[in-house]
Design an enzyme around this catalytic site. Structure first.
Site, PDB file in Angstrom:
ATOM      1  N   GLU A  48      -8.511  -2.253   1.837  1.00  0.00           N
ATOM      2  CA  GLU A  48      -9.291  -3.454   2.151  1.00  0.00           C
ATOM      3  C   GLU A  48     -10.490  -3.618   1.244  1.00  0.00           C
ATOM      4  OE1 GLU A  48      -8.079  -1.460   4.496  1.00  0.00           O
ATOM      5  OE2 GLU A  48      -6.943  -2.726   5.878  1.00  0.00           O
ATOM      6  N   HIS A  54      -8.825  -2.027  17.533  1.00  0.00           N
ATOM      7  CA  HIS A  54      -8.155  -3.301  17.240  1.00  0.00           C
ATOM      8  C   HIS A  54      -8.633  -4.399  18.181  1.00  0.00           C
ATOM      9  CE1 HIS A  54      -5.332  -0.521  15.230  1.00  0.00           C
ATOM     10  NE2 HIS A  54      -4.784  -1.547  14.612  1.00  0.00           N
TER      11      HIS A  54
HETATM   12  C1  LIG Z   1      -7.847   0.041   7.778  1.00  0.00           C
HETATM   13  C2  LIG Z   1      -6.553  -0.436   8.307  1.00  0.00           C
HETATM   14  N1  LIG Z   1      -5.836  -1.330   7.609  1.00  0.00           N
HETATM   15  C3  LIG Z   1      -4.649  -1.773   8.078  1.00  0.00           C
HETATM   16  C4  LIG Z   1      -4.165  -1.339   9.273  1.00  0.00           C
HETATM   17  C5  LIG Z   1      -2.840  -1.877   9.805  1.00  0.00           C
HETATM   18  N2  LIG Z   1      -1.799  -0.856   9.676  1.00  0.00           N
HETATM   19  C6  LIG Z   1      -1.520  -0.006  10.656  1.00  0.00           C
HETATM   20  S1  LIG Z   1      -0.366   1.122  10.222  1.00  0.00           S
HETATM   21  C7  LIG Z   1      -0.238   0.468   8.676  1.00  0.00           C
HETATM   22  C8  LIG Z   1       0.700   1.071   7.703  1.00  0.00           C
HETATM   23  C9  LIG Z   1       0.419   2.506   7.432  1.00  0.00           C
HETATM   24  O1  LIG Z   1       1.385   3.021   6.577  1.00  0.00           O
HETATM   25  P1  LIG Z   1       1.445   4.564   6.281  1.00  0.00           P
HETATM   26  O2  LIG Z   1       0.089   5.079   6.015  1.00  0.00           O
HETATM   27  O3  LIG Z   1       2.479   4.808   5.257  1.00  0.00           O
HETATM   28  O4  LIG Z   1       1.897   5.205   7.681  1.00  0.00           O
HETATM   29  P2  LIG Z   1       3.249   4.943   8.478  1.00  0.00           P
HETATM   30  O5  LIG Z   1       3.007   3.770   9.379  1.00  0.00           O
HETATM   31  O6  LIG Z   1       4.323   4.710   7.493  1.00  0.00           O
HETATM   32  O7  LIG Z   1       3.436   6.181   9.287  1.00  0.00           O
HETATM   33  C10 LIG Z   1      -1.102  -0.618   8.533  1.00  0.00           C
HETATM   34  C11 LIG Z   1      -1.226  -1.434   7.320  1.00  0.00           C
HETATM   35  C12 LIG Z   1      -4.941  -0.428   9.996  1.00  0.00           C
HETATM   36  N3  LIG Z   1      -4.552   0.015  11.195  1.00  0.00           N
HETATM   37  N4  LIG Z   1      -6.115   0.016   9.494  1.00  0.00           N
END
Ligand SMILES: Cc1ncc(C[n+]2csc(CCOP(=O)(O)OP(=O)(O)O)c2C)c(N)n1
Ligand SMILES: Cc1ncc(C[n+]2csc(CCOP(=O)(O)OP(=O)(O)O)c2C)c(N)n1
Ligand SMILES: [Mg+2]
Ligand SMILES: [Mg+2]
Lengths: 322, 328, 328, 322
Positions: free
Chosen positions: C59, C128
């Site tokens: 972000e 959230h």
């Molecule tokens: C700072 C922030 N940005 C965006 C999100 C929304 N979000 C939640 S999980 C996720 C994807 C995370 O991917 P990864 O780190 O590969 O973990 P996975 O879900 O694949 O286990 C996102 C974008 C968030 N929770 N926090």
């Protein structure tokens, strides 16, 4: 230090518990019994169980929005875990945290975070405290492939490296951050490469092979315990379900989803255990039955747990002033 | 009692707590050398680099690290050189430190102190001058303190280090050379308790940080004009001691609130709102607020001086509230 | 006129501005797929991945990137999925986007829109659910808008995209299915202008976001009790249309301010303070504020419901202010 | 594309201007004529001039608290630059920015930042705009070794890499972040190593050798212009003075400080120019005299510029609403 036969059987039980409890939780989510979102851990179980294999009760884990598997593997009570997912009074955080924000210090679960990348620095801090106090305790901090693009990843690994903190950074690379493929978010496909930026070991392992994960973790834990500092351990694995339960996954092909399931760590490990004579077919049935019972007990416990009393909503914002 | 300067009060407070409790440690950029304002100077000689530790330039990571250390039972004091830099580490503070006790069901204490310099003056420019206390006061789980005298600086620092919640300790650079008296022996100043820095009967001036001294100076001028001003220093911004403020306004019937932070949506708004809620019938005049106009802080000292609130501004507002002729 | 839902109003507003001006583009995590609440859904089909662009989870970098693009003449709309995540990108917003025009002597315009979902409800939990608009309102150089109806949502979004300053556009998740009417043709709603959502004579209720609807619902109950409530929706939090608010209070003599954000040091404090400054003599009763108590937002819906402000809370406060018996 | 003799002489003039104006500014700071802090660029001039050599007027630079050298090299008017440092009305930002916050879009100076690491993402965004508009303009973004430990470094490089943005990340490695040595803040000594985390070229160059810097920059600029994406260019250099003017530098040995000066890029380049017949001793005198004049003119201009009218303090917070 190699794993005893008993330990391996215990790991198998743990894998199965993660799987079965998860299946049940997903089912309950689809049935509308779970508030909020659910981020399923189906398919990634070998990472949690493999890393936990060499952790002691007084070691720590820290985790993400997709964290229940890590917690169960570390020893968090499934009953209280599920009760938390349902937002009940007997949940491990009294219903205040829910799926994405859970902790249980007593079994070494530092906590998880709804902020992607949010927990890495806190976990690094617990490792710092372990070092400051001259203990040999270590921390395993889990995070996703996409989280490795957050600034907190970079800063935390650098800090852990320069102070040689006793921590494993375990990247669970399932190839996706939500609906975005890894290659659309970064140009390196091996997150382990990033270890070079901090002059720490970066290790890649098949995250669907629980023994391979355990072996790599053993080495990293050994380094951490003996003061040699952090390791970045990348476990390549598969996210079977969508990002959250209900995600239709339009962005993935049918073939890809089928491939995922073919990587299932559980039959693979079961096959090994049977072949090497550590588990008989009967014993397999027995473990399975026990896990099914444990899951049923957790469901009963959680559903019977009352909703938290509304007045607790105001409690624990601040401590008692001394 | 002994004399001390504000800067010395902070160093001494740190040294005493480091001495008292092996769990206390100081982290931050160049804290070994003393940090930007020398408040940690000399500590390393007594406590070593294990406990007085320079960090890489990674505020977000070392803030989170301090949080992890705090839940594990240490009592870290983290210096973030300038309050403006807190923008790069809001997440560990706001989403984690502030919420950890609560969201994990009361399992954790978070004995973390963030030491940071706020305030403008002398051409530090837009990135080294802000007063952002209102942000943190709005976050449940955080405590915010802004000592204005050496006594408060030391007493509140020691209280903050002993407190089991995350405390944002904000000092104004312009106060560092402020002199004052304090006990020789160990003492603390309780968090959450305002201090009446000057008693008066005609108007209440609630002021924080550097503005406390501007208010006190304005009060002298007001006295000459026949107005007796009471100066209330909340010392703690959150939790705010509303009882003391409301009681004072009930006595005087008039209120001016003064701070250096931007006036709009600043902490002065909360003070005014509490009084308008709890003591409206006692008010004999509209509430006045003094604060920075809606601008960043410019570099050029001429421009900076044109914007920063002064004792005169406070005095003028108080005269208006009291219906006393305003000097030209 | 036509019917629309709030969510559709946003998507349409985006599509129309993307259509109108090739400099407009949309950036954020999974915006191609529609983002967490589908507000960008379908845009990629019309505008392609050059203009509707998924970002890595970074972000802070993509906010800064959008800022750089904006000073270079593009007009980026950046989605930050949840307002809680703004904690990781405060620096580009606050120290750079907000100050760039000013600190560089007026050289730059910063036509940047940040689209973000605030608010609790339904067990989204402590990370959230937050409403942090007060932070941004306190920062000179930023504009903050919080539309409560589909009409405002579309009109203000289009105005924000055409505006030459950085605008934080906050929508409440609970409003996405809200229905309402709007013109068929191109229209904008001016930034900085409040809207009287309901006229009344006995009490002014200033409410924002979701609370506007709670206030309107409370107003119905109040009417039955013989109290005529005026509901003022600032729509823009900063710069705040104080003239409309003050005029309303001068007419009604009473004020309740309601929002979902934490009450302490929230934007309600500013509204109350402005009124206590500019219309004190018109007030017949203490100002009341409704907002979240000083807690994080818990996960369990039972606990969440125990904390979130409701229409009843607003109604009760209004009755108290009017001296009308409060229902049990 | 190699550098013409004229261009090299121009680069020499630029080096000298940076040096002499800096010496004067430091002198004025010691004399109390400069508000705030001053972060001297003495000793690092070859980096700014080398990188600027292949930049066009319509290319961009972005910089740090130690940024005046970069701006001068890019073409910012020394008169208006010095006036800004003094907080005067004719300063390039009307006195509102000062040393740490300066911009001049007309000559491609995006701006600088008092927040370490604060400008990297903005610079990346300008590069994004260059690409979005299908231009071949490029951005050079300067930052220090210590800044490479900030999360913004990681996130910006990753983003620039995955979108192949036309940007040079120029790390000016002077071995220090304030009073802290590089090796106390990170375990890698070559920042260029960090390029591997983004699968982009990481290049190390002698930052005290202006032609070496220019050569490396030429390649990186070429890559950027032709759509091949970013480069991380590390220039090893020396910070002659303290972190800020007045810093007693107790943390550095006398030998180290002397070594610094021995690396002086200016006599080295002058020697080369004379040897290769591009500059005669007379021409050297002439350039020097011209630079001395330019500095004197800048000082006069800046000191004669009035303080900004107080009412401008309220201007330009917001634009004019349409
Ligand atoms: C700072 C922030 N940005 C965006 C999100 C929304 N979000 C939640 S999980 C996720 C994807 C995370 O991917 P990864 O780190 O590969 O973990 P996975 O879900 O694949 O286990 C996102 C974008 C968030 N929770 N926090
Ligand atoms: C976010 C932030 N943290 C800390 C500082 C204080 N500070 C200013 S310059 C500096 C050192 C920067 O070192 P480096 O990036 O190597 O650049 P150099 O000064 O050596 O040119 C520090 C810590 C700051 N301005 N911003
Ligand atoms: Mg992933
Ligand atoms: Mg450096």
């Amino acid at each position: 230090m190699s794993l005893s036969g008993d330990k391996k059987v215990e790991m198998y039980r743990s894998l199965l518990l993660l799987r079965k409890l998860e299946e049940k939780t997903v089912e309950m989510t689809m049935a509308g019994q779970v508030p909020g979102w659910l981020h399923s851990y189906l398919g990634q179980e070998a990472v949690a169980v493999g890393v936990a294999a060499y952790l002691r009760l007084d070691d720590f884990v820290a985790s993400t929005h997709r964290g229940r598997g890590h917690f169960l593997a570390k020893g968090l009570d499934p009953n209280r875990l599920l009760a938390e997912v349902l937002g009940r009074q007997d949940g491990v955080c009294g219903g205040k945290g829910g799926e994405m924000h859970m902790a249980d210090w007593n079994v070494g679960v530092i906590g998880s975070s709804g902020i992607v990348g949010g927990i890495l620095s806190t976990a690094t801090g617990v490792a710092f405290a372990c070092q400051y106090r001259d203990t040999d305790r270590v921390v395993a901090c889990f995070f996703g492939d996409a989280a490795s693009n957050q600034g907190s990843f970079h800063e935390s690994l650098n800090l852990a490296s320069v102070w040689r903190l006793p921590i494993l950074f375990v990247c669970e690379n399932n190839g996706y951050g939500e609906f975005t493929r890894q290659q659309d978010a970064m140009r390196v496909l091996d997150i382990a490469t990033r270890a070079q930026a901090y002059d720490i070991p970066g290790v890649i392992v098949d995250g669907d092979d629980v023994l391979a994960v355990a072996g790599a973790a053993a080495e990293a834990v050994g380094r951490a315990r003996s003061g040699e500092g952090p390791t970045l351990l990348e476990c390549k694995t598969h996210r079977w379900s969508g990002h959250y339960t209900g995600d239709p996954q339009d962005y993935r092909s049918k073939e890809e989803l089928e491939d995922c399931r073919r990587a299932d760590p559980i039959p693979r490990f079961r096959g090994y255990l049977i072949e090497s004579g550590l588990l008989t077919e009967e014993a397999v049935q027995k473990v399975e039955a026990e896990v099914v019972d444990a899951v049923a007990a957790a469901v009963e416990f959680a559903l019977n747990s009352p909703l938290p009393p509304p007045e607790t909503a105001l409690a624990d914002v601040y401590g008692v002033t001394q | 009692m002994k004399d001390s300067r504000y800067i010395r009060a902070i160093s001494e407070g740190l040294a005493e707590e480091l001495d008292r409790d092996g769990n206390v440690l100081v982290l931050g950029e160049d804290v070994v050398e003393g940090g930007p304002f020398s408040v940690t100077k000399g500590l390393v000689g007594r406590f070593g680099t294990k406990r007085i530790r320079n960090t890489p330039i990674s505020e977000s990571a070392f803030m989170g690290l301090a949080l992890g250390a705090a839940i594990a039972g240490l009592r870290p004091v983290v210096e973030v050189m300038f309050m403006d830099f807190l923008t790069v580490c809001m997440d560990p503070l706001v989403n984690h430190a502030a919420k950890m006790r609560y969201m994990f069901g009361g399992q954790y204490s978070v004995p973390l102190v963030v030491l940071t310099a706020a305030g403008a003056g002398g051409g530090a420019g837009p990135h080294h001058s802000q007063s952002l206390e209102a942000w943190f006061a709005h976050i449940p789980g955080l405590k915010v303190i802004m000592p204005s005298t050496p006594y408060d600086a030391k007493g509140l620092l020691k209280a903050a280090i002993r407190d089991d919640d995350p405390v944002i300790y904000v000092y104004h650079k312009g106060l560092l050379r402020q002199a004052g008296q304090m006990p020789e022996k160990d003492f603390t100043v309780p968090i959450g308790v305002a201090d009446i820095k000057r008693e008066g009967t005609d108007i209440t001036i609630v002021a924080t940080g550097l503005a406390v001294h501007q208010a006190l100076s304005a009060a002298v001028g007001l006295q000459e004009a026949g107005v007796s001003a009471e100066v209330v220093d909340p010392r703690t911004i959150s939790p705010l001691d509303t009882a003391t403020i409301v009681a004072s306004v009930k006595k005087t019937g008039r209120l001016v609130v003064a701070h250096e932070a931007v006036k709009g949506f600043g902490i002065g708004a909360e003070v005014a709102a509490v009084v308008a809620e709890e003591a409206l019938d006692y008010l004999d005049a509209p509430i006045k607020r003094i604060g920075l106009p809606s601008t960043p802080i410019p570099f050029s000292p001429t421009l900076e001086a044109a914007l920063l609130p002064t004792a005169d501004d406070i005095g003028r507002a108080a005269r208006e509230a009291c219906g006393v002729a305003v000097e030209q």
